[in-house]
Design a protein around this motif. Structure first.
Motif, PDB file in Angstrom:
ATOM      1  N   GLU A   1       0.825  -1.203   0.000  1.00 59.66           N
ATOM      2  CA  GLU A   1       0.000   0.000   0.000  1.00 59.66           C
ATOM      3  C   GLU A   1       0.865   1.261   0.000  1.00 59.66           C
ATOM      4  O   GLU A   1       0.579   2.228  -0.721  1.00 59.66           O
ATOM      5  CB  GLU A   1      -0.924  -0.008   1.220  1.00 59.66           C
ATOM      6  N   THR A   2       1.922   1.248   0.785  1.00 61.76           N
ATOM      7  CA  THR A   2       2.844   2.394   0.825  1.00 61.76           C
ATOM      8  C   THR A   2       3.518   2.594  -0.527  1.00 61.76           C
ATOM      9  O   THR A   2       3.696   3.729  -0.995  1.00 61.76           O
ATOM     10  CB  THR A   2       3.907   2.181   1.914  1.00 61.76           C
TER      11      THR A   2
ATOM     12  N   LEU B   1      -8.789  10.648  -5.987  1.00 60.13           N
ATOM     13  CA  LEU B   1      -8.399   9.279  -6.315  1.00 60.13           C
ATOM     14  C   LEU B   1      -8.516   8.405  -5.065  1.00 60.13           C
ATOM     15  O   LEU B   1      -7.981   8.743  -4.014  1.00 60.13           O
ATOM     16  CB  LEU B   1      -6.951   9.250  -6.828  1.00 60.13           C
ATOM     17  N   VAL B   2      -9.238   7.305  -5.203  1.00 62.09           N
ATOM     18  CA  VAL B   2      -9.361   6.327  -4.122  1.00 62.09           C
ATOM     19  C   VAL B   2      -8.870   4.988  -4.653  1.00 62.09           C
ATOM     20  O   VAL B   2      -9.327   4.526  -5.706  1.00 62.09           O
ATOM     21  CB  VAL B   2     -10.817   6.208  -3.626  1.00 62.09           C
ATOM     22  N   VAL B   3      -7.926   4.367  -3.925  1.00 57.50           N
ATOM     23  CA  VAL B   3      -7.281   3.144  -4.407  1.00 57.50           C
ATOM     24  C   VAL B   3      -7.522   1.989  -3.434  1.00 57.50           C
ATOM     25  O   VAL B   3      -7.311   2.138  -2.221  1.00 57.50           O
ATOM     26  CB  VAL B   3      -5.754   3.339  -4.568  1.00 57.50           C
ATOM     27  N   GLN B   4      -7.974   0.879  -3.974  1.00 55.02           N
ATOM     28  CA  GLN B   4      -8.043  -0.378  -3.229  1.00 55.02           C
ATOM     29  C   GLN B   4      -6.856  -1.239  -3.660  1.00 55.02           C
ATOM     30  O   GLN B   4      -6.659  -1.484  -4.865  1.00 55.02           O
ATOM     31  CB  GLN B   4      -9.343  -1.104  -3.552  1.00 55.02           C
ATOM     32  N   CYS B   5      -6.051  -1.689  -2.725  1.00 56.16           N
ATOM     33  CA  CYS B   5      -4.862  -2.492  -3.017  1.00 56.16           C
ATOM     34  C   CYS B   5      -5.091  -3.934  -2.553  1.00 56.16           C
ATOM     35  O   CYS B   5      -5.473  -4.151  -1.396  1.00 56.16           O
ATOM     36  CB  CYS B   5      -3.632  -1.925  -2.311  1.00 56.16           C
TER      37      CYS B   5
ATOM     38  N   GLY C   1      -3.695   2.153   5.868  1.00 55.43           N
ATOM     39  CA  GLY C   1      -2.885   1.231   6.649  1.00 55.43           C
ATOM     40  C   GLY C   1      -3.578   0.644   7.852  1.00 55.43           C
ATOM     41  O   GLY C   1      -2.927   0.298   8.837  1.00 55.43           O
ATOM     42  N   LYS C   2      -4.901   0.533   7.795  1.00 50.82           N
ATOM     43  CA  LYS C   2      -5.613  -0.045   8.930  1.00 50.82           C
ATOM     44  C   LYS C   2      -6.862  -0.761   8.443  1.00 50.82           C
ATOM     45  O   LYS C   2      -7.343  -0.537   7.335  1.00 50.82           O
ATOM     46  CB  LYS C   2      -5.999   1.058   9.916  1.00 50.82           C
TER      47      LYS C   2
ATOM     48  N   VAL D   1      -5.541   3.804  -0.200  1.00 47.21           N
ATOM     49  CA  VAL D   1      -4.776   5.010  -0.538  1.00 47.21           C
ATOM     50  C   VAL D   1      -5.755   6.063  -1.059  1.00 47.21           C
ATOM     51  O   VAL D   1      -6.618   5.755  -1.887  1.00 47.21           O
ATOM     52  CB  VAL D   1      -3.696   4.717  -1.599  1.00 47.21           C
ATOM     53  N   ILE D   2      -5.613   7.276  -0.587  1.00 43.65           N
ATOM     54  CA  ILE D   2      -6.455   8.389  -1.047  1.00 43.65           C
ATOM     55  C   ILE D   2      -5.546   9.554  -1.426  1.00 43.65           C
ATOM     56  O   ILE D   2      -4.555   9.841  -0.738  1.00 43.65           O
ATOM     57  CB  ILE D   2      -7.444   8.838   0.044  1.00 43.65           C
TER      58      ILE D   2
END
Length: 229
Positions: free
Chosen positions: A99-100, A137-141, A118-119, A127-128
């Protein structure tokens, strides 16, 4: 019966006559060519030259096409190998490190205010950030093994939160596995979710800009290996 025999004899006689006339015509043609050789041979020479040149051109064209095809195949293999080499480092990351790392890629491509959740309980927003043009931007990893596929259930959860909960203008689902299932990708396309499988992620890692990958949305090598849900 007698009529059938007469027809058979007539056909046989006709074939013989045709053969005879064919031989006669060939002989006449040979005699004419010999008698007019001074006028015929330039034409024959020109026809032969055109045939030779045409054949040579066809051979060269086939060789060129074969070489271009082989070069393209080689380049595709080299690009895939390079992506996999870069992805080997990504595969070694933990899900938190992944994610980082995705956040770092977003920053590299001009995104601002990038935050890593991270939680647990982040409702799919790992990630936003904001794209260079201001869109959220909204990210699902999903850190999955390469042989796995993202299921429609995974996609449904992200669809339900990306815009309603987080107000995403661009919702990005990025994974380390090679494919999304047919149902998951179909849902992503219908709901405007950008699906980045392993091949597209590899291109991103190698330097492709995020905004050039967004329109691809699940295309490329990964879709050819898609499994059904």
């Amino acid at each position: 019966m007698a009529a059938r025999r007469r027809r058979w004899r007539l056909k046989k006689q006709t074939r013989r006559q045709l053969q005879v006339w064919g031989v006669v015509a060939a002989l006449v043609a040979v005699v004419w060519v010999v008698g007019n050789w001074s006028r015929v041979w330039p034409v024959l020479g020109a026809v032969l030259a055109v045939a030779v040149l045409g054949g040579a051109g066809w051979v060269l064209l086939r060789a060129h096409r074969r070489a271009v095809g082989q070069d393209r195949a080689w380049r595709a293999q080299e690009e895939a190998r390079a992506r996999e080499l870069s992805m080997a480092e990504v595969d070694a990351l933990s899900w938190q490190e992944f994610e980082t790392y995705i956040a770092q890629l977003c920053r590299r491509d001009g995104c601002t205010k990038v935050v890593v959740s991270g939680k647990s309980g982040d409702l799919g927003a790992d990630v936003i950030g904001y794209l260079a043009d201001g869109r959220k931007l909204v990210v699902q990893c999903k850190k999955y093994a390469p042989h796995r596929s993202v299921s429609s259930q995974d996609m449904q959860k992200f669809v339900g939160t990306a815009r309603l909960e987080h107000g995403a203008d661009v919702a990005l689902f990025v994974t380390t596995c090679r494919a999304f299932t047919r149902d998951a990708l179909g849902l992503a396309v219908r709901q405007g979710i950008v699906a980045l499988h392993r091949d597209l992620l590899g291109a991103w890692v190698k330097g492709a800009h995020l905004e050039t990958l967004i329109p691809l949305n699940g295309s490329g090598g990964g879709t050819r290996r898609r499994s059904s849900a």
